[in-house]
Design a protein around this motif. Structure first.
Motif, PDB file in Angstrom:
ATOM      1  N   ALA A  20       0.810  -1.029   0.074  1.00 30.24           N
ATOM      2  CA  ALA A  20       0.284   0.158   0.052  1.00 30.24           C
ATOM      3  C   ALA A  20       0.855   1.237   0.058  1.00 30.24           C
ATOM      4  O   ALA A  20       0.539   2.180  -0.782  1.00 30.24           O
ATOM      5  CB  ALA A  20      -1.090   0.041   1.207  1.00 30.24           C
ATOM      6  N   ASP A  21       1.894   1.270   0.889  1.00 29.76           N
ATOM      7  CA  ASP A  21       2.647   2.362   0.947  1.00 29.76           C
ATOM      8  C   ASP A  21       3.584   2.498  -0.343  1.00 29.76           C
ATOM      9  O   ASP A  21       3.519   3.895  -0.799  1.00 29.76           O
ATOM     10  CB  ASP A  21       3.936   2.136   2.145  1.00 29.76           C
ATOM     11  N   THR A  22       4.194   1.812  -1.090  1.00 32.27           N
ATOM     12  CA  THR A  22       4.676   1.851  -2.151  1.00 32.27           C
ATOM     13  C   THR A  22       3.794   2.247  -3.620  1.00 32.27           C
ATOM     14  O   THR A  22       4.011   3.012  -4.152  1.00 32.27           O
ATOM     15  CB  THR A  22       5.487   0.511  -3.046  1.00 32.27           C
ATOM     16  N   ILE A  23       2.531   1.532  -3.489  1.00 30.59           N
ATOM     17  CA  ILE A  23       1.349   2.394  -4.406  1.00 30.59           C
ATOM     18  C   ILE A  23       1.278   3.890  -4.347  1.00 30.59           C
ATOM     19  O   ILE A  23       1.046   4.572  -5.277  1.00 30.59           O
ATOM     20  CB  ILE A  23       0.123   1.245  -4.274  1.00 30.59           C
ATOM     21  N   ILE A  24       1.050   4.331  -2.864  1.00 29.63           N
ATOM     22  CA  ILE A  24       0.743   5.543  -2.707  1.00 29.63           C
ATOM     23  C   ILE A  24       2.127   6.333  -3.371  1.00 29.63           C
ATOM     24  O   ILE A  24       1.739   7.451  -3.545  1.00 29.63           O
ATOM     25  CB  ILE A  24       0.599   5.899  -1.258  1.00 29.63           C
ATOM     26  N   ARG A  25       3.301   5.971  -2.843  1.00 33.79           N
ATOM     27  CA  ARG A  25       4.451   6.619  -3.404  1.00 33.79           C
ATOM     28  C   ARG A  25       4.514   6.596  -4.832  1.00 33.79           C
ATOM     29  O   ARG A  25       4.971   7.641  -5.602  1.00 33.79           O
ATOM     30  CB  ARG A  25       5.724   6.120  -2.749  1.00 33.79           C
TER      31      ARG A  25
END
Ligand SMILES: [Zn+2]
Length: 638
Positions: free
Chosen positions: A421-426
């Motif tokens: 989820a964090d990498t998708i947002i970034r």
């Protein structure tokens, strides 16, 4: 329990400092006096006296059953012994409720004095309230009976604790005064009392992590030796940075002060239990002094600290026992993939940002989680969410066939989900936004004293959509609610790394083996082997703790609980098993294992030629390195 009822009870919990105790419908003045005598704690015996100003009539006394943070009916009722009730010196009969053995009923006679309640708590070393010869940890929920009633949240207690002579202590519970070895605490609600464990010991060290600042933060250390509690200045710096990094991440705090309690003993199982204003952490005696033990301690304190925001302040609607102060009804733990899973993720992120773990160890941990979850046979039948729903039983699940059963995977596997989820947002925001923004919005302002704000899965999805619009509902459905044959590795791939395997044991694996004597042949033979204290007696080496279905060992017919006796004709040792792997590597030679199964010996032939095999992350140079960016500190604190 319906959401509306939970919300109603939550609103009740916000009322603080009520002057009267209510028993049933009738209000009575003054608090319940509770005195715990821990002078015999070193022989695992705690004496408890309560004075309850109860009116005449029927009274039900409850022993907390569903313990906050334990996510299970862990209230150790079988260890409450010697129960006697009396009023004005005359005994009062009690009866246990046959359909709920955590409850006692009695008929309180009319009288001048309070109802006197006396009992002992006999504490095994595995208990959340326990002691060695040198230290004790007191969780009030194991030494308390409270009057059950429609308004039991309003119950006030006047607690005191007598320690073994000369012992020092730390707790988030405000102290009224100390007289000799007896501590009188300020009056506290049942919720506050149960949320505030006490750590005490003969060898004690308190470190002020934020001198002169408000709120204050303290690290309290009790150990089985004086050497155990002597923390090095560079380690103090890491914990100071942890506090600063958490503030930078969340932007607000939900406590008046915070106390990290850390018990250092080889006789108490390692564990952590979260609270609003403190955490109860347990680790090996040398966890602050030995490099390997320190690696195993790792991010325990950062995990439990994150819970002050994620778990205590923001809490799934199904996990509100301890908000309502009614600890008897069962909880609904299906959202533990957020409560525990996001905490696991953020605890490791803060561990990297504060220097508790090097960037290499941070990545090793992700690689181990990914490989363990990806190799797991049980994922073929059981969705991640079902491990959260079943947490109340899985916490106590045995190690045999754990790979096929699945364990409390909502910790490690959810870390992978939140990393993705964090990498998708970034990626979607071109690095302008991250999961940090979600966390700040969801767990941050306004801050202040402890409070609880409940949520449901839809609230998590909505808050993520407010940061970066995406099919977050579908994202979680595929990874959490549905059976997923492969572990969620998207975060590693999006993050600029690849999961690879080679013959080099990760530092975390090697350190863990050194500490636990539990040897990792998981990604090669498909077994873990326990030396030393096995399940069927002390000093037995070679106990096979678990086997991956379909692995070379499983195909050969080996199962958990069996014991390795000899490897290729020589007595088993962990090193000889490694030697056998090397000898068979790249050859046609099979590995011969003489195995004891209960009382029968048999030789199993294992057809495996891949040598030692461990997971690692390897940089994918074609992609942005978000994983390193995630572990970078937000503050410039030295
Ligand atoms: Zn946790």
């Amino acid at each position: 329990m319906s959401a509306s009822r939970l919300r109603g009870r939550f609103a009740l919990a916000a009322v603080v400092g009520l002057a009267a105790v209510r028993v049933g419908a009738e209000a009575i003045p003054g608090p319940i006096v509770i005195a715990v005598d821990a002078t015999e704690a070193p022989r695992r015996l705690f004496h408890v006296r309560e004075s309850i100003p109860a009116p005449a009539g029927a009274l039900t006394l409850a022993y907390p059953k569903w313990i906050p943070g334990e996510h299970s009916p862990a209230g150790p009722i079988t260890d409450l012994v010697g129960l006697k009730l009396s009023r004005d010196g005359r005994p009062v009969a009690w009866k246990r409720v046959p359909t709920d053995v955590w409850l006692f009923t009695c008929d309180v006679p009319a009288g001048a004095g309070p109802l006197e309640v006396a009992y002992d708590y006999v504490a095994p070393l595995t208990s959340q309230t326990t002691a060695t010869a040198q230290l004790l940890i007191l969780n009030w929920w194991s030494v308390i009976l409270y009057p059950e009633g429609p308004n039991d949240n309003a119950t006030l207690f006047s607690p005191s604790l007598r320690l073994p002579a000369g012992w020092k202590f730390g707790t988030a519970l405000p102290v009224l005064r100390e007289t000799g070895d007896t501590i009188a605490f300020a009056n506290a609600s049942l919720v506050k009392l149960i949320d505030s464990p006490v750590l005490a010991g003969a060898h004690f060290n308190t470190v002020d992590l934020t001198p002169g600042e408000k709120p204050g933060h303290w690290l309290h250390l009790a150990g089985d030796s004086a050497a155990a509690v002597a923390i090095a200045p560079e380690d103090v710096k890491h914990y100071q940075r942890l506090v600063a990094e958490a503030q930078a991440l969340f932007g607000a705090r939900h406590y008046d002060n915070y106390h990290f309690l850390l018990a250092l003993s080889d006789h108490i199982p390692s564990n952590g239990l979260e609270h609003h204003e403190s955490s109860d952490n347990r680790a090996a005696e040398r966890a602050l002094t030995d490099d390997d033990a320190k690696k195993v301690l790792g991010t325990l304190l950062s995990h439990e600290y994150v819970h002050s925001w994620n778990g205590k302040y923001r809490r799934p609607v199904g996990l509100v026992s301890g908000v309502s102060a009614d600890y008897q009804p069962p909880v609904d733990s299906r959202l533990l993939w957020v409560y525990e899973g996001l905490t696991e993720y953020l605890g490791d992120v803060l561990g990297a940002r504060s220097g508790l773990r090097t960037p290499e160890l941070y990545r090793e941990n992700i690689a181990l989680y990914a490989a363990q979850m990806d190799a797991q046979a049980g994922r073929a039948w059981r969705p991640l969410e079902d491990t959260a729903t079943s947490a109340q039983l899985l916490y106590w699940g045995r190690s045999d066939w754990a790979d096929w059963r699945r364990g409390v995977d909502f910790y490690p596997e959810s870390e992978l989900v939140w990393l993705e989820a964090d990498t998708i947002i970034r990626q979607k925001s071109g690095g302008k936004k991250s999961l940090d923004d979600f966390v700040k919005a969801f767990h941050g302002a306004p801050g202040g004293p402890p409070s609880v704000k409940t949520y449901q899965a839809e609230d998590v999805v909505a808050a993520l959509n407010a940061i970066v619009p995406y099919d977050w509902a579908g994202f979680f459905r595929a990874r959490v609610s549905d059976v997923a044959p492969r572990a969620p590795l998207g975060g590693i791939e999006n993050g600029g790394w690849k999961l690879v395997y080679n013959a080099e044991a990760p530092d975390l694996t090697r350190a863990g083996e050194e500490e636990s004597k539990l040897y990792d042949f998981w990604f090669s033979l498909g077994i873990v082997v326990q030396d030393g204290e096995g399940t069927s007696g002390e000093g037995e080496d070679g106990r096979i703790q678990d086997v991956i279905p379909g692995s070379p060992a499983a195909v050969a017919g080996i199962g958990p609980g069996m014991r390795l006796v000899a490897v290729d004709g020589r007595r088993y040792s962990e090193k000889r098993l490694r030697d056998a792997l090397h000898a068979a590597q790249g050859t046609q030679e099979k590995i011969e294992l003489l195995v004891e199964n209960v009382d029968t010996f048999r030789t199993y032939t294992v057809d495996y030629h891949g040598g030692e095999r461990y997971p690692h992350l390897e940089r994918d140079p074609g992609k942005t390195d978000w994983i390193s960016a995630i572990g970078k500190p937000l503050t410039t604190k030295p």
